[in-house]
Every structure is written in C-alpha cells, then in structure tokens.
Design a protein around this motif. Structure first.
Motif, PDB file in Angstrom:
ATOM      1  N   ILE A 116      52.056  38.973  66.076  1.00 31.45           N
ATOM      2  CA  ILE A 116      51.822  39.772  67.274  1.00 31.45           C
ATOM      3  C   ILE A 116      52.272  38.996  68.510  1.00 31.45           C
ATOM      4  CG2 ILE A 116      50.064  40.856  68.714  1.00 31.45           C
ATOM      5  CD1 ILE A 116      48.466  41.388  66.176  1.00 31.45           C
ATOM      6  N   SER A 117      53.196  39.562  69.252  1.00 34.63           N
ATOM      7  CA  SER A 117      53.688  38.958  70.492  1.00 34.63           C
ATOM      8  C   SER A 117      54.353  40.045  71.319  1.00 34.63           C
ATOM      9  CB  SER A 117      54.692  37.835  70.191  1.00 34.63           C
ATOM     10  OG  SER A 117      55.810  38.346  69.479  1.00 34.63           O
ATOM     11  N   ALA A 152      42.640  36.880  72.389  1.00 31.68           N
ATOM     12  CA  ALA A 152      41.441  37.358  71.693  1.00 31.68           C
ATOM     13  C   ALA A 152      41.796  37.956  70.337  1.00 31.68           C
ATOM     14  CB  ALA A 152      40.718  38.396  72.562  1.00 31.68           C
ATOM     15  N   VAL A 153      42.917  38.683  70.264  1.00 31.83           N
ATOM     16  CA  VAL A 153      43.344  39.288  69.000  1.00 31.83           C
ATOM     17  C   VAL A 153      43.598  38.224  67.939  1.00 31.83           C
ATOM     18  CG1 VAL A 153      45.261  40.514  67.888  1.00 31.83           C
ATOM     19  CG2 VAL A 153      44.266  41.410  69.999  1.00 31.83           C
ATOM     20  N   ARG A 154      44.203  37.114  68.351  1.00 30.27           N
ATOM     21  CA  ARG A 154      44.525  36.050  67.383  1.00 30.27           C
ATOM     22  C   ARG A 154      43.276  35.331  66.885  1.00 30.27           C
ATOM     23  NH1 ARG A 154      48.664  35.210  71.386  1.00 30.27           N
ATOM     24  NH2 ARG A 154      50.630  36.118  70.659  1.00 30.27           N
ATOM     25  N   LYS A 155      42.149  35.534  67.552  1.00 30.59           N
ATOM     26  CA  LYS A 155      40.907  34.909  67.109  1.00 30.59           C
ATOM     27  C   LYS A 155      40.084  35.830  66.217  1.00 30.59           C
ATOM     28  CE  LYS A 155      40.427  31.789  71.082  1.00 30.59           C
ATOM     29  NZ  LYS A 155      40.643  30.574  70.276  1.00 30.59           N
ATOM     30  N   LEU A 156      40.606  37.031  65.933  1.00 28.76           N
ATOM     31  CA  LEU A 156      39.905  37.938  65.036  1.00 28.76           C
ATOM     32  C   LEU A 156      39.871  37.349  63.629  1.00 28.76           C
ATOM     33  CD1 LEU A 156      41.374  41.394  66.135  1.00 28.76           C
ATOM     34  CD2 LEU A 156      39.120  40.464  66.674  1.00 28.76           C
ATOM     35  N   PRO A 157      38.867  37.701  62.824  1.00 32.22           N
ATOM     36  CA  PRO A 157      38.814  37.191  61.448  1.00 32.22           C
ATOM     37  C   PRO A 157      40.071  37.551  60.664  1.00 32.22           C
ATOM     38  CG  PRO A 157      36.743  38.255  62.047  1.00 32.22           C
ATOM     39  CD  PRO A 157      37.702  38.537  63.169  1.00 32.22           C
ATOM     40  N   ASP A 158      40.467  36.661  59.746  1.00 33.18           N
ATOM     41  CA  ASP A 158      41.649  36.901  58.920  1.00 33.18           C
ATOM     42  C   ASP A 158      41.501  38.218  58.161  1.00 33.18           C
ATOM     43  OD1 ASP A 158      42.702  34.508  59.726  1.00 33.18           O
ATOM     44  OD2 ASP A 158      41.989  33.380  57.985  1.00 33.18           O
ATOM     45  N   GLY A 159      42.581  38.976  58.141  1.00 32.81           N
ATOM     46  CA  GLY A 159      42.582  40.235  57.415  1.00 32.81           C
ATOM     47  C   GLY A 159      42.189  41.432  58.251  1.00 32.81           C
ATOM     48  N   THR A 160      41.680  41.208  59.484  1.00 34.02           N
ATOM     49  CA  THR A 160      41.309  42.345  60.333  1.00 34.02           C
ATOM     50  C   THR A 160      42.530  43.186  60.668  1.00 34.02           C
ATOM     51  OG1 THR A 160      39.513  41.029  61.304  1.00 34.02           O
ATOM     52  CG2 THR A 160      40.192  43.020  62.483  1.00 34.02           C
TER      53      THR A 160
END
Length: 827
Positions: free
Chosen positions: A363-364, A348-356
């Motif tokens: 992130i891993s 879900a985090v990787r689907k956040l809008p760019d720059g959030t």
C-alpha cells in the motif's frame, strides 16, 4: 493560465480577510479529502494495482466448485489432468501452503514453506536475486532436496552471506541444498501474507499417495490464460475436463471453478473497502455542503462589494469565476492538508494486524491516486462553490446598494439554499448513523455470542517439531510392524506433565485445531454398520487432543466422557464428537457406542468408538457456522497414518490455563529447550486476544464508520447553527416588528426552533428512506441484525433530534433577546 493564477491570487487575498472561515473550511475539506485519499490508496493498492508478476491480468486460480469463493485445494491428479488436457491455458502450476522448521546460525525457527511445482517461477516471471530456481528433476518424486530462501530470511538469519548458494541447511529434519535467493518483492503465495517475507520455497515432489489418491486435497492450482481467451471459455473447458475424470461409485463427481487470482485474494475485503469508500464519499459531500454554506454566508456579507463591481461593468461570468476561484483555493489548501492526513492514515494502516488487508505491505500513494486526488479537488471546488457563484450571479446592483433592501432578494434565496444544504447534510448523516448503529448492534451480538469456551487466563501457542514433514510430503507407511513410537507418547505427554506442575498453572492440553484457528484437517468418514449414501458424503474436521482439553477451555461435555490421558495406543480406540456432528449424522439417536471409520487408505486401520459429545466451539469466526468435529486422542493416532503426519508431526498447539494473568511465554520456551530443544515455538496469545483479533474487522468497521458519522454530525451541528444564526441576523428587523406588534420572546424563540425542526425533520425523512433503500447492501456485514432495525432507526432519530434542538437553542435564544427598538433603528 495567467488569468487563472491571477484569480487565485485575488481569491487568496479575499480569503485572508476571513481567517476563521478559511481555517474552518480548509479543515473541513482536509478531513473529507484526507480520509477519501487514504481509503482510495488502499483500494488502488490492494484491488486495482496489478500483482507484481509477468502477466497478472491472465492469472487464474483453479479449484473445486465449492460454496466459498476464492481459491480452494484440489488434488495432484486433478492438477495433472487439467495441465495435460487444457488447450486454452498456456501454463498450469501448483503449490501448497505449508510450513517447516529451518535451522540457522540463530537456532531453529518456524517459517512459511510453500512447496511449488518447478514451472511456477517461470510462469510468474520471477527471477532470483542469487542463484537459480528449481530444475524439473528437483520436482520429481525422489528428486534431490533443494530450497530457495527469501531475501529477508537470507539477510536476517544468514547475515546476507554471499556464498549461501550451494550450502546445505537442515529443513524439516532433512538436508536441503540452497539453490537461490528470491528478491524481497517476490512473496508468492500472497495468501500466506507477511509470513512470506521471511519464508522459503521447496520443490513439490509428489508422494505415492498424491499419485494415486484423487481425494488427497492439499494442493492449489494456478494457471495462465492464453492471449484472447476469456474466463468463461476457460471455465467451459474445465467443465469438459472434469466430465472426463473417472470416479468410483463412492466418489462424488469432480468439479472445477476458475477465477481471477487477484480477485480470489481480495474477495473477502473487496465489499468492505468499497463500503468504507462509499461512506467516506458521503462525508465528503457533507464537507462540501458545509463549505458551500460558509461561502454563501460570506457572499451575503459581500453583497454591496459585488453590487459595486457589477455596477462598474463586471460581467456575471467574471463574478462567478471569482467565486469559483475562491472555492478552488480552499479546495487546493484542503487537498494539500488532506494528503498529509492520508499519509498519517497510511502509517496506521501498516500497523493493522497481519492478514487484516491482503498485500498491506504494497500500500502506497501511486500516480493513479494523484489523478484521483486532482479529480477530488475539482469536484470539491464545483460542489462547494457552484451555489455561491450562482447566488452572486443573481445580484441586483440597484437593490443591493439600497439600505432598505436588506433581507430581500439574494438573501431570501440564500436562506433557502442554506436550508436545503443543511437538510441534505442531515440526510447523509442519517445514512451514516444508521450504518454505525447496525454495526454497533452487530458487534454487540458478536461479543455476546456463545463461544463454547472460556477465555479468562488461557494462553495458546504453537509448536513445530524440527522434523516437521509438512502437508505436502505425507505418506502412508505399509511397515506397521516397525512403526515408530508416537511423538505424543515420547515428547508431548512428558511436556504436558512438566507444564501442568509449573507454579501458577491450573491445567494444560494439546490440541491441533483450537477454536478460532480455522486449521482443522477435513476428512470423510463412515459410521460402522450404517449403510452408505453415495450422494451424502459424511465430512468432518479432525483434531487431535490430549487429556484436560475440555477442562482447560471449560467446554461442557454434553454426554458421555471426554478424552483423557489414559486413552493410549494400548487401550480401545475412543473418539469424542461435537454437538453439530451428533445432530447432523445421528438425528434423534444416541451416538455413544457407535463407531467411526476414517478409512484404511489413510492408515487408520481401526475404527474409533464414540465415548462422548462435546459442546460446540466456535471454529473459524465468532458468530460463524460450526462444522462437524471429530476429536481423537493424540496417543491413539497410528504413526503410519496420514493423520499422524498431518496432525502431530507438522504443527501442534498447546493451551495453558493459569490461576491469574500470568505470562507464560518465557517459562514455556524454557521447558521446551530442556525437553524438546529442536522445536520452534511461535504465536503466543491469550484466548481473549484471539477473540478480539477474530472480531477486529467488525470493530475496525464500527470505529471507522462511527468516526465518519461523528464528523458528519459535527458538520450538521455547525451548519444548522450557522444557518439559523444567519436567519436571525437577516430577520432582525422583521423580529423587531413582530415583537413591537405584541409577539412574545417565547413565540420568537419557537419560530427559530420551528425552522430548525423543519430542516432536521426533512433531512431525517430523506435519510431514513435512503437507509431503508440501501439496507440490503450492508446485510452481509451484519450478524443477527436486520438491515431495517427499528431500535437503530429510533436511536438515530432521537440522536439527530437532540442534536438539532441543541444547535437551534443558541440562535433561538439570540432571536428572543433582540430589543425591538434597537432592531428598528438599524434600518
């Protein structure tokens, strides 16, 4: 170790006998552990993990000492002085955040195109995947044009051509030779985010203006500390360098501020992530308290088992170890499931809008996260098992084995412990609910704040000309007699005319710095005929607009008129200012008719007459401060000036208002293909989407903290219900005696409700005190809301009172339905 495994096997056998308990406890811990693991993974990856460069802990940003934290732009001359005079910095490099248009096999596309000094790659320890990096000669004024491609761009747009090095590509309308390809792991500058995945790097070749104008601020500085040198020592040296920089009487003193590069990148999200981690820690405490309550309830059902074991010679330490083993088994199961939930959260985090979140692609789950997870497992084991273990240690075998002893001893102690745990859960939930209420109030205020424009049926997109010069290659031309025709007159105005006559289009306009873009070009200016105050330098953002701009966004004209299509190069130069500039620089005066001088050194040879005052528009963030703004007609910017290249020859935006929810991307691309085929179009979005994206962080914070609070409240409900039900079960005989002696069923129900009220009231009181004490920590996240907001506090009290009453009703009804004779016969 063998004993530990034996205890765990015994614990699992015992837990299997109570599948409901094990399911509830594991799910409770999994939610708390999974959420904490996910947020700590983000914190470790973004804030704690070193940047992928040679000496990341010694990298500094150097910029002007401004109010805003983080890297700031300075001038080439300032960079040169720092590099030449510093003794505590082992190397100093520079770069600019820029963009350009590259022509590939797939056509023209806009790309991130930072320009960098040639020593940047060696300072960062970056090695190319193919070819080489820039030579010193390529970084000199008039040097050969070279380019480095990113790996993703090379593979995507050039199909991983192994012979790409040496080929000539057209970038910004000029031929550039490919000298190398950088690996996908190299994405400097990090501040440009995901755009650098398919970006390029160009050598920064100082222009004549950069070599003579100290106020030409489009340049960012990166430095490396020498071993053993502290940040404070470097700052003192920079202060000394700044003190020796000469300045004219019209220039303010040069100042520098240094900071760790990684902290400069992550500064805006650092308090947010730590705040979320704190909220999740509270949720984990509530989860542990709930599991502890479940284990206490289970202990009471096993009193005779523990009494028999104690009578047969089992030591207290052995009984305590058994309970800790059961708690550890639950914690391990909860942590195992929590890791799975954390992995889902990462998706879900990787689907956040760019720059959030900065560096979101990095992130891993790392080995440090595994260590923290192990620590969490130990902490949850101790917190959830310690009280039940201590309770078991108090077992009196003789009393427990006597049937008449029910309800005494350990049970009375367990009742108090369970009650305290529930009160603690209520206190922590109060803290989370107050935070949720304050964030909701903030978001509500942001939604209702004045934007200065309408969002309905307005679409915005950006266009970049094929020969975009970029901010780093701008220069003033002295050949005004042979000035080229403006791209605004030649291309933009005919394009706008075509767009305005398209079916469904109501109006359309060009603007270089639309609301919420935060892309304004800052400049100093003077008011003609007004004495200069050297200590108060007039500053404003400059934006070029076409006719119909205010009409398209429905921004009111406060005074005078708006810029129109008739404001051309052959007509008197006109400008419109916003209300903030009028109030700041013309207090109590009428600004209409006054003239603004933008400086002959920038190529703006004529002053502009103020013809109107535009209502304020939100510039950078919803609810943020409004900066002074000067709007210039796009056709009245001299093509020989810096502003022409910065505003009209780099990136422009178009805003289109339609008569309904009509998608315009396909039509716009078609119009540009026919009339301006070399342009690259990007970032199509409605103004409503722009507003929602701008407030996304606040909404995300509300959703997350609200979810945490909801989870905690659910645990409070379950815990309070469990404690009161347990209380009724253990006091059946007492309730039977009371009713036999004349107590009514209503008074019995009131007894249980009163007990629940005491637990909820005590927890509420402690929670409100904690919320009041920690209010200043959340002040920076709020907008037009005080940390101690009485409406929010009253709402939380009401909500928890209702929850407490609801959770108490069923046990109270159960107590009131007890038959006295049946209860007395049980013992």
């Amino acid at each position: 170790m063998q004993t530990l495994f034996y205890d765990l096997r015994c614990a699992l056998r015992q837990l299997v006998k109570a599948p409901g308990l094990i399911l509830l406890a594991v799910l409770t811990l999994a939610l708390g552990v999974g959420a904490n693991t996910a947020i700590f993974t983000v914190i470790e990856s973004v804030l704690l993990r070193p940047l992928p460069y040679a000496k990341p802990d010694r990298l500094l940003y150097i910029g002007p000492a401004a109010d805003k934290p983080g890297p700031g732009a300075t001038s080439w001359l300032n960079y040169h002085d720092v590099r030449a005079q510093s003794k505590l910095l082992s190397d100093v490099a520079g770069y600019s955040e820029d963009g350009s248009v590259i022509e590939s096999h797939d056509g023209s596309q806009s790309v991130a195109a930072p320009r960098v000094t040639t020593n940047l790659f060696s300072m960062l320890g970056a090695q190319p995947l193919l070819g080489r990096t820039f030579t010193e000669a390529e970084g000199e004024s008039g040097g050969s044009q070279a380019v480095l491609l990113s790996e993703a761009l090379w593979r995507g747009s050039f199909h991983a051509d192994p012979q790409i090095v040496g080929q000539v590509l057209k970038i910004g309308g000029q031929a550039h030779t490919v000298v190398g390809v950088m690996p996908g792991s190299f994405r400097f500058p990090e501040s440009m985010g995901a755009d650098m995945q398919k970006g390029i790097w160009l050598p920064l070749q100082p222009t004549a203006e950069m070599l003579k104008e100290r106020g030409y601020h489009f340049f960012l500085v990166l430095a490396e500390l020498r071993p053993g040198v502290t940040l404070q020592q470097a700052q003192r040296e920079l202060d000394a360098v700044a003190a020796h920089i000469p300045r004219t009487k019209d220039q303010s003193a040069v100042t520098f501020r240094a900071g760790l590069y990684q902290e400069g990148l992550t500064g805006p999200v650092r308090p947010v992530l730590y705040g979320l981690f704190g909220a999740l820690a509270l949720v984990l405490l509530v989860a542990c308290a709930n599991v502890s309550n479940l284990l206490i309830a289970r202990c009471l059902g096993r009193q005779q088992e523990f009494a028999v074991r104690a009578a047969l010679g089992a030591s207290r330490l052995r009984l305590i170890r058994q309970m800790l083993s059961e708690g550890m088994a639950l914690s391990l199961l909860g942590c195992g499931l929590g890791v799975g939930l954390a992995q889902l959260a990462m998706l879900a985090v990787r689907k956040l809008p760019d720059g959030t979140i900065p560096r979101a692609d990095a992130i891993s789950i790392h080995w440090t996260v595994v260590l923290v997870l192990a620590a969490i497992a130990i902490v949850t084991t101790v917190l959830s098992s310690l009280l039940p273990a201590l309770l078991v240690a108090r077992v009196n075998p003789q009393a427990a084995l006597q049937a008449a002893s029910r309800g005494l001893g350990a049970r009375s102690v367990s009742g108090r412990l369970s009650g305290w745990l529930v009160a603690g859960e209520v206190a922590l939930s109060t803290l989370l609910l107050v935070g949720t209420g304050l964030l909701f109030h903030t978001l509500w205020n942001l939604e209702k704040s004045q934007l200065g424009f309408e969002t309905a049926h307005v679409t915005m997109f950006q266009a970049m000309p094929a020969d975009a010069a970029g901010f780093s290659a701008m220069a003033v031309s002295e050949d005004t007699a042979n000035a080229p025709v403006s791209v605004a007159t030649l291309i933009y105005e005919p394009l706008l005319d075509r767009i305005r006559h398209m079916p469904g289009v109501e109006s359309a306009a060009l603007v270089t710095s639309p609301p919420l873009s935060n892309l304004g070009i800052g400049s100093s200016f003077d008011i003609v005929g007004q004495a200069k105050d050297p200590g108060d330098k007039m500053q404003a953002n400059i934006s070029a607009v076409s006719g119909q701009y205010a009409q398209t966004l429905r921004t009111p004209i406060v005074r005078g008129r708006m810029i129109g299509d008739g404001d051309a190069l052959s007509t008197p130069f006109a400008t419109v200012i916003n209300e903030t500039l009028a109030k700041k620089y013309f207090p109590g005066k009428d600004p209409l008719g006054k003239q603004i001088d933008l400086g002959k050194e920038t190529g703006m040879s004529k002053p502009y007459t103020i013809v109107g005052v535009l209502g304020d528009q939100v510039a950078g963030t919803v609810g943020g401060p409004v900066e002074p703004l000067i709007l210039l007609p796009d056709q009245q910017i001299p093509t020989t000036s810096l502003f022409y290249q910065a505003l009209l020859k780099t990136i422009v935006r178009f805003v289109v208002k339609t008569r309904g929810d009509i998608p315009v991307a396909v039509e716009m691309r078609s119009v540009f293909r026919q009339n301006a085929p070399g342009f690259a179009l990007d970032d199509f979005q409605t103004m409503q989407e722009a507003v929602e994206q701008n407030t996304f962080s606040q909404r995300l914070g509300l959703y997350l903290v609200g979810s945490f609070a909801g989870l905690a409240v659910a645990m409070v409900f379950a815990g309070l219900y469990g404690v009161l039900s347990q209380l009724v079960s253990y006091r059946r005989r007492e309730i039977g005696v009371r009713m036999a002696l004349g107590a009514t069923r209503v008074s019995v129900a009131q007894l249980v409700l009163r007990q629940g009220s005491v637990l909820v009231g005590g927890g509420l009181g402690v929670g409100l005190v904690l919320a009041f004490a920690t209010g200043r920590l959340v002040k920076s996240f709020l907008y037009q809301v005080q940390p101690v907001d009485m409406g929010t506090y009253a709402g939380v009290v009401f909500a928890l009172a209702v929850i407490g009453l609801t959770a108490s009703l069923l046990p109270a009804r159960k107590a009131a339905s007890i038959e006295p004779m049946q209860a007395l016969r049980e013992d």
